[in-house]
Design a protein around this motif. Structure first.
Motif, short mmCIF file in Angstrom:
data_model
loop_
_atom_site.label_atom_id
_atom_site.label_comp_id
_atom_site.label_asym_id
_atom_site.label_seq_id
_atom_site.Cartn_x
_atom_site.Cartn_y
_atom_site.Cartn_z
N VAL A 1 -1.17 2.94 4.29
CA VAL A 1 -2.27 2.76 3.34
C VAL A 1 -3.23 1.69 3.83
N VAL A 2 -2.69 0.59 4.35
CA VAL A 2 -3.55 -0.48 4.86
C VAL A 2 -4.29 -0.02 6.11
N PHE A 3 -3.59 0.73 6.98
CA PHE A 3 -4.24 1.25 8.19
C PHE A 3 -5.46 2.11 7.83
N VAL A 4 -5.30 2.99 6.87
CA VAL A 4 -6.42 3.85 6.46
C VAL A 4 -7.52 3.00 5.83
N ALA A 5 -7.13 2.00 5.04
CA ALA A 5 -8.13 1.14 4.40
C ALA A 5 -8.96 0.40 5.43
N VAL A 6 -8.30 -0.15 6.45
CA VAL A 6 -9.01 -0.89 7.49
C VAL A 6 -9.90 0.05 8.30
N ARG A 7 -9.36 1.21 8.63
CA ARG A 7 -10.11 2.15 9.46
C ARG A 7 -11.35 2.66 8.75
N LEU B 1 17.79 -8.17 -2.21
CA LEU B 1 16.38 -8.46 -2.46
C LEU B 1 15.56 -8.30 -1.18
N ALA B 2 16.13 -8.70 -0.06
CA ALA B 2 15.42 -8.54 1.21
C ALA B 2 15.20 -7.06 1.51
N GLY B 3 16.23 -6.25 1.30
CA GLY B 3 16.08 -4.81 1.54
C GLY B 3 15.04 -4.18 0.66
N VAL B 4 15.01 -4.59 -0.61
CA VAL B 4 14.02 -4.03 -1.54
C VAL B 4 12.61 -4.48 -1.17
N CYS B 5 12.46 -5.70 -0.73
CA CYS B 5 11.13 -6.19 -0.35
C CYS B 5 10.61 -5.51 0.92
N VAL B 6 11.52 -5.19 1.82
CA VAL B 6 11.13 -4.53 3.07
C VAL B 6 10.78 -3.06 2.82
N ALA B 7 11.46 -2.43 1.87
CA ALA B 7 11.40 -0.98 1.68
C ALA B 7 9.99 -0.38 1.64
N PRO B 8 9.04 -0.95 0.91
CA PRO B 8 7.73 -0.29 0.81
C PRO B 8 6.80 -0.53 1.99
N LEU B 9 7.21 -1.30 3.00
CA LEU B 9 6.29 -1.71 4.05
C LEU B 9 5.78 -0.54 4.89
N HIS C 1 -11.63 17.45 5.24
CA HIS C 1 -10.20 17.21 5.32
C HIS C 1 -9.91 16.29 6.50
N PRO C 2 -9.84 14.96 6.26
CA PRO C 2 -9.56 14.03 7.36
C PRO C 2 -8.07 14.04 7.71
N ASP C 3 -7.76 13.80 8.99
CA ASP C 3 -6.36 13.77 9.41
C ASP C 3 -5.64 12.50 8.97
N LEU C 4 -6.34 11.56 8.39
CA LEU C 4 -5.71 10.33 7.91
C LEU C 4 -4.77 10.59 6.74
N ALA C 5 -4.81 11.79 6.18
CA ALA C 5 -3.88 12.13 5.10
C ALA C 5 -2.45 12.28 5.61
N PHE C 6 -2.29 12.45 6.92
CA PHE C 6 -0.97 12.68 7.50
C PHE C 6 -0.38 11.38 8.02
N PHE C 7 0.90 11.19 7.77
CA PHE C 7 1.57 9.94 8.13
C PHE C 7 2.01 9.98 9.60
N PRO C 8 2.21 8.81 10.22
CA PRO C 8 2.25 8.77 11.69
C PRO C 8 3.60 8.97 12.37
N ALA D 1 -9.30 3.66 0.46
CA ALA D 1 -9.62 4.79 1.33
C ALA D 1 -8.50 5.83 1.37
N TYR D 2 -7.26 5.37 1.38
CA TYR D 2 -6.16 6.34 1.45
C TYR D 2 -6.20 7.30 0.27
N PHE D 3 -6.43 6.76 -0.91
CA PHE D 3 -6.47 7.61 -2.11
C PHE D 3 -7.71 8.51 -2.10
N GLU D 4 -8.79 8.01 -1.52
CA GLU D 4 -9.98 8.83 -1.38
C GLU D 4 -9.74 9.99 -0.41
#
Length: 395
Positions: free
Chosen positions: A254-260, A240-248, A91-98, A266-269
């Protein structure tokens, strides 16, 4: 003559300063905040009395167990810890958001509070902000009485005891409620920014992102049909700007976990290691089938009530962002393979489900019925919360 006309005109209203607007909004929301605080105080009082009788520390029950410990460890030491269970699973702690551990660490460094107490302060403060946001949504859609009752009903939700724990539910719900309110007022940039913060709080922010995206598509389609495509994107550039920003925010973790972990998935794993994956509801069906008949019937009745609330939300014709958000939270909570006992907690941010009963109790002749209903539910929720927290399993 011109001078007389000028004097006879009423003075143009002055735009109040920002802090005056906030003060006025807070004053309007005071009954909702008071009702929410009162029902949560009942829950805390019952927990304190029950825990004292059992020789246990209520504060430890709220801030020193289960997921709270993981957030506190991240706040104190950063990411990098992996627990190995007796069966060998990891159980890695990467499952928890920051976001929650970041707030806990900041408060602990700036104040005399411990990390645990900082987590409780964040959760309790966010609970009030969530109640305020729900009031704002409910009042805008159906009037102030509905807004007050919406906040109160959320505070007596069966697993509302989690709102008093050092968990992320209150923080996420506060961000989601205010994001939806911003969308209802066409403040898409604000909504997108709040969505980013929600995406740094819980993976269920995907439901909020979906709500913004579906609503934006509906706006574009409607305008295209009525006014054509000329200037369509330019007129809606803020949306459109708000919608594009929303998922960041969500994508950022997800990218942080992937890089780490040096793996794009990796996040889904990591989530799979915790037993959290999307299985379309197979785990839920298997859980129901494996229960004794009385328990299975009771669970089916609860799921039937949930389906009825969803139907009422659709029949109520809730605004699209509110409806999509509520339904998406329910769907995400039911189609995963995770621990079944956590599903009611995972659905708690779906406060739009409480709009139909809030409207029903907000009529001019239902004040007594509303007070009795909220009181009974508050006592039931408090008792269930104390019983759960004094048990051995996580909520």
């Amino acid at each position: 003559m011109p001078e007389q006309q000028t004097r006879s005109r009423p003075a143009a209203p002055r735009t109040p300063a920002g802090r005056h607007r906030v003060t006025a909004a807070l004053t309007a929301a005071a009954p909702a905040l008071g009702a929410y605080a009162a029902v949560r105080a009942v829950g805390l009082l019952v927990l304190h009395l029950w825990a004292s009788a059992a020789g246990k520390d209520a504060v430890h029950l709220l801030g020193g167990r289960w997921d709270s410990v993981w957030y506190q460890r991240i706040a104190e030491h950063g990411y990098g810890y992996t627990a190995t269970l007796p069966d060998g699973s990891l159980h890695p702690d990467l499952a928890f958001f920051p976001l929650l551990p970041a707030l806990e660490r900041a408060l602990a460094e700036l104040t005399p509070l411990t990390v645990r107490d900082a987590g409780l302060l964040v959760a309790w403060t966010a609970g009030l902000l969530a109640a305020w946001g729900m009031y704002a949504v409910g009042a805008r859609l159906h009037g102030r009485r509905t807004g007050v009752l919406l906040a109160a009903l959320w505070g007596v939700y069966p697993t509302a005891f989690v709102q008093s724990m050092a968990y992320t539910e209150t923080l996420f719900t506060a961000l989601a409620a205010w994001a939806l309110y911003a969308v209802l007022r066409d403040r898409w940039i604000v909504a997108g920014a709040l969505c980013v913060a929600a995406g740094l709080t819980r993976p269920s922010a995907a439901a909020l992102v979906a709500a913004l995206g579906v609503s934006a598509v509906a706006v574009l389609v409607r305008e295209y049909r009525t006014a054509g495509g000329d200037g369509l994107l330019r007129r809606n550039r803020r949306m459109l700007a708000g919608v594009c920003v929303a998922p960041l925010g969500w994508l950022g973790h997800v990218v942080f976990v992937a890089v780490r972990e040096s793996s794009p998935f990796a996040y889904f794993e990591v989530q799979a290691q915790w037993g959290n994956s999307i299985d379309g509801g197979r785990a839920l069906a298997a859980f129901v089938v494996g229960l004794p008949l009385p328990a299975a019937l009771g669970l089916c009745a609860a799921l039937g009530l949930l389906a009825w609330l969803v139907f009422l939300c659709v029949r109520q014709r809730q605004p699209l962002p509110v409806l999509v958000y509520g339904l998406a939270i329910v769907v995400v909570s039911l189609i995963g393979s995770g621990y079944f006992g956590s599903r009611p907690r995972l659905m708690m941010p779906a406060f739009p489900l409480l709009l139909p009963p809030a409207v029903a109790l907000a009529g001019p002749r239902t004040a007594v019925r509303a007070a009795v209903t909220v009181t009974v539910l508050a006592l039931g929720s408090a008792a269930y919360g104390a019983w759960t927290l004094l048990g051995s399993g996580p909520p």
